[in-house]
Scaffold this active site. Structure first.
Site, PDB file in Angstrom:
ATOM      1  N   ARG A 159      92.713 -42.815  14.789  1.00 27.56           N
ATOM      2  CA  ARG A 159      93.979 -43.502  14.524  1.00 27.56           C
ATOM      3  C   ARG A 159      94.967 -42.493  13.940  1.00 27.56           C
ATOM      4  O   ARG A 159      94.705 -41.889  12.906  1.00 27.56           O
ATOM      5  CB  ARG A 159      93.751 -44.642  13.532  1.00 27.56           C
ATOM      6  N   HIS A 193     104.341 -45.481  10.628  1.00 27.46           N
ATOM      7  CA  HIS A 193     103.650 -45.247   9.365  1.00 27.46           C
ATOM      8  C   HIS A 193     104.680 -44.623   8.424  1.00 27.46           C
ATOM      9  O   HIS A 193     104.502 -43.515   7.930  1.00 27.46           O
ATOM     10  CB  HIS A 193     102.424 -44.365   9.577  1.00 27.46           C
ATOM     11  N   GLU A 236     101.027 -51.245   7.052  1.00 30.51           N
ATOM     12  CA  GLU A 236     101.286 -51.720   5.692  1.00 30.51           C
ATOM     13  C   GLU A 236     102.758 -52.024   5.427  1.00 30.51           C
ATOM     14  O   GLU A 236     103.396 -51.334   4.611  1.00 30.51           O
ATOM     15  CB  GLU A 236     100.768 -50.699   4.674  1.00 30.51           C
ATOM     16  N   ASN A 240      93.727 -52.627   5.910  1.00 28.55           N
ATOM     17  CA  ASN A 240      93.425 -51.473   5.051  1.00 28.55           C
ATOM     18  C   ASN A 240      92.982 -52.026   3.713  1.00 28.55           C
ATOM     19  O   ASN A 240      93.667 -52.866   3.129  1.00 28.55           O
ATOM     20  CB  ASN A 240      94.667 -50.605   4.838  1.00 28.55           C
ATOM     21  N   TYR A 243      91.246 -50.946  -0.206  1.00 28.24           N
ATOM     22  CA  TYR A 243      90.815 -49.900  -1.143  1.00 28.24           C
ATOM     23  C   TYR A 243      90.226 -50.444  -2.440  1.00 28.24           C
ATOM     24  O   TYR A 243      89.249 -49.927  -2.942  1.00 28.24           O
ATOM     25  CB  TYR A 243      91.998 -48.980  -1.485  1.00 28.24           C
ATOM     26  N   GLU A 297      91.854 -48.620   7.629  1.00 30.49           N
ATOM     27  CA  GLU A 297      91.752 -47.618   6.548  1.00 30.49           C
ATOM     28  C   GLU A 297      90.817 -48.121   5.471  1.00 30.49           C
ATOM     29  O   GLU A 297      90.846 -49.293   5.102  1.00 30.49           O
ATOM     30  CB  GLU A 297      93.103 -47.359   5.854  1.00 30.49           C
TER      31      GLU A 297
HETATM   32  C1  FCB Z   1      97.575 -46.419   2.382  1.00 26.94           C
HETATM   33  C2  FCB Z   1      98.426 -45.662   3.374  1.00 26.94           C
HETATM   34  C3  FCB Z   1      97.902 -44.302   3.705  1.00 26.94           C
HETATM   35  C4  FCB Z   1      97.331 -43.605   2.497  1.00 26.94           C
HETATM   36  C5  FCB Z   1      96.322 -44.490   1.815  1.00 26.94           C
HETATM   37  C6  FCB Z   1      95.655 -43.863   0.617  1.00 26.94           C
HETATM   38  O1  FCB Z   1      98.393 -47.273   1.652  1.00 26.94           O
HETATM   39  O2  FCB Z   1      98.556 -46.407   4.561  1.00 26.94           O
HETATM   40  O3  FCB Z   1      98.948 -43.583   4.321  1.00 26.94           O
HETATM   41  O4  FCB Z   1      98.362 -43.224   1.658  1.00 26.94           O
HETATM   42  O5  FCB Z   1      96.937 -45.673   1.402  1.00 26.94           O
END
Ligand code: FCB
Length: 460
Positions: free
Chosen positions: A79, A123, A168, A296, A298, A367
Site C-alpha cells: 500500500r 494521504h 484517515e 488503521n 494503533y 495500517e
Molecule cells: C497514521 C498515518 C500514517 C502514520 C501512522 C503512524 O495516522 O496514516 O501516515 O503517520 O499514523
C-alpha cells in the site's frame, strides 16, 4: 520474541504500507507542485526539529531497492499513496506526465516482483494551490479530487487492483483544521466540520470516478478509535460518546448507514448551526457501497467528561467536545507514548460488526504498527523485540475478531520504512526496516524477519 505465530485463512493478504510525503523526497523534481505539507513543514516551529519531507527516504530514486525489500519480505500487497501534486501540480488542469510516469514505473516494478499494488489517492498532500482557494473547507476541492481520481485511475486501473480514496479523513479534517498539528495548521470550528463533510463528498465523487474507470476494488481508510470512558459514570460515558462521534461516527454513520450521527448535536452544539455545506443527495453519494473498509488501528483512547475549553462558541474549535484524554493505566507505552492494549483492537472490530451488521463491508487493516526506540546494535542488526511483540499481539487480536465473525481480508503493517512521521519528524521510527537518514542505508529490523517468517508460514 514471539515464536508461536498467529495463523490466518488461505487467501489472507499480508502487506506493508507507506505514504508519498513520508518517504518520497524529491519534492522539487519532475514538475511536482507544492503541497500543504511542504508549506507546513517549512514554516518555523511547526515540526519537531524543523524536519521536512524534502529528502525523506529518497524513495523517489530508490524505489527499486524498496521493492526488493518488499519482495524479500514476501508480502502479497504493498500500500502506497499517490502524491496529487506530482500528478496535477496545482490540483487542477493539466496532468504532469512525469509524475504519473513515476507511479507507473513503481507499479510495474511491484508487479514484476509478484506484489499487488494498493494505491491510496490521498494521504494528506493536498496541492497548496487548492488550499489557497479554501482547501477542504470548500466543496470545489472535493470536485477537483474526483477529477484527479479519474486521471489516476485511467492510467493505472489496469495494473492496480485495490484503490483507497482517502487515508484517515479524521486527521485531514480535525488535526488539519481544528487542532492545527497537521497541515494546513488551522484552528477552526465550522471550517473543520465543513472539511469533514467535503472529504466525505470527495470520497463519494472519487468512488464514482474509480467505478467508471473499472477498478477492481475501491474503499476508504479510516482511523477508527476505541474510545473508552474513564469511569462508569453517566457523565464519562456521555463524554466517550462524544469522542466516538468526533473520531468514528462522523465517518461511519454517513458511509455505512447513510445518515449523520444522532449524537452530533450533543457533540458539536452551536457549531452545527452552520451547516450550509450539506446538500440534498450528499448522503446517497457518500453511502455508495464499497468493496472494503480500510481500518488503521494503533491504540485505545480513555476520556473523561470536562467543560468546554473555550466558553465562547464563536471561538471554539471543532475538537472542543467537552472531554479530556486520560492515561490508560499500567500498560507498556510505545515511543509515541501510546498504550499497548491489543484486545481493544478485537473489541473495536467486533463492536463495529455489531453496530453495522451486513452493512459493514469486508475489512482490510490498512495500517497497524508501533514506533519504538530503535538502535543499530553492535552486530549491525536492529533488535526491536517490543515491535515484534506488538505486531504478534495485534495480529492475534485481529485473528480473534475474525473468529468472532468479522470478515477481515488483509493486514498491512505500518510501515515498511522508518519515515517522516508528520509533525513529529524523523525521531519517531515506525519501520520494520531501519533507515539511516544520513546515508539512506536500509537495515531490515528483527520485526522484518519475524513478519517474513509469518508470511512464509502461510505459503506452505
Ligand atoms: C497514521 C498515518 C500514517 C502514520 C501512522 C503512524 O495516522 O496514516 O501516515 O503517520 O499514523
Amino acid at each position: 520474541m514471539r515464536d508461536l505465530l498467529p495463523s490466518f485463512p488461505s487467501g489472507f493478504v499480508f502487506g506493508a504500507a507507506t505514504a508519498s510525503y513520508q518517504i518520497e523526497g524529491a519534492v522539487a523534481e519532475d514538475g511536482r507542485g507544492r503541497s500543504i505539507w511542504d508549506t507546513y513543514s517549512h514554516t518555523p516551529g511547526r515540526t519537531d526539529g524543523g524536519d521536512t519531507g524534502d529528502v525523506a527516504c529518497d524513495h523517489y530514486h530508490r524505489y527499486p531497492e524498496d521493492v526488493a525489500l518488499l519482495r524479500g519480505l514476501g508480502v502479497g500487497s504493498y500500500r502506497f499513496s499517490l502524491a496529487w501534486p506530482r500528478i496535477q501540480p496545482t490540483g487542477q488542469g493539466p496532468v504532469n506526465p512525469k509524475g504519473l510516469d513515476f507511479y507507473s514505473r513503481l507499479v510495474d516494478e511491484l508487479l514484476e516482483a509478484g506484489i499487488e499494488p494498493a494505491a491510496t489517492l490521498y494521504h494528506w498532500d493536498l496541492p497548496q494551490a487548492l488550499e489557497d482557494r479554501g482547501g477542504w473547507r470548500v466543496r470545489d476541492t472535493a470536485e477537483r479530487f474526483a477529477e484527479y481520481a479519474a486521471i489516476a485511475a485511467d492510467h493505472l486501473a489496469d495494473r492496480v487492483p485495490r484503490w483507497i480514496t482517502l487515508n484517515e479523513p479524521w486527521c485531514s479534517a480535525f488535526l488539519g483544521y481544528s487542532v492545527g498539528r497537521h497541515a494546513p495548521g488551522a484552528k477552526e470550528g465550522s471550517g473543520a466540520l465543513a472539511a469533514a463533510h467535503h472529504l466525505l463528498v470527495g470520497h463519494g465523487l472519487a468512488m464514482r470516478a474509480l467505478r467508471a474507470a473499472g477498478v477492481r476494488e475501491a474503499g476508504i481508510t479510516l482511523n477508527l478509535d476505541r474510545n473508552l470512558p474513564a469511569t462508569h459514570s453517566p457523565a464519562d460515558r456521555a463524554a466517550a460518546d462524544r469522542a466516538d462521534t468526533q473520531h468514528n461516527l462522523v465517518w461511519t454513520e454517513p458511509l455505512l448507514a447513510g445518515r449523520y450521527p444522532v449524537t452530533e448535536a450533543d457533540t458539536w452544539g452551536e457549531l452545527l448551526t452552520h451547516q450550509d455545506f450539506r446538500r440534498d443527495g450528499d448522503l446517497e453519494l457518500i453511502a455508495q457501497p464499497m468493496d472494503f473498509l480500510g481500518i488503521n488501528y494503533y491504540r485505545p483512547i480513555v476520556v473523561a467528561d470536562a467543560p468546554y475549553r473555550e466558553s465562547d462558541p464563536a471561538q471554539r474549535v471543532a475538537t472542543d467536545n467537552r472531554y479530556t484524554e486520560q492515561p490508560y493505566g499500567d500498560v507498556r507505552r510505545t515511543a509515541m507514548n501510546w498504550p499497548v492494549v491489543p484486545e481493544t483492537f478485537t473489541d473495536l472490530l467486533t463492536s463495529l460488526k455489531e453496530t453495522y451488521g451486513d452493512a459493514l463491508p469486508p475489512v482490510h487493516i490498512t495500517e497497524n504498527g508501533s514506533a519504538e526506540h530503535d538502535e543499530i546494535a553492535a552486530d549491525g542488526a536492529v533488535h526491536d523485540a517490543d515491535r515484534v511483540t506488538y505486531l504478534h499481539d495485534h495480529l492475534t487480536a485481529l485473528r480473534a475478531a475474525m473468529d468472532a465473525g468479522v470478515d477481515v481480508r488483509g493486514y498491512y503493517v505500518w510501515s515498511l520504512l522508518d519515515n517522516f512521521e508528520w509533525a513529529l519528524g524523523y525521531a519517531k521510527r515506525f519501520g520494520i526496516v531501519h533507515v539511516d537518514y544520513a546515508t539512506q542505508q536500509r537495515t531490515p529490523k528483527d520485526s522484518y524477519h519475524w513478519y517474513g517468517r509469518l508470511i512464509a508460514a502461510h505459503q506452505r
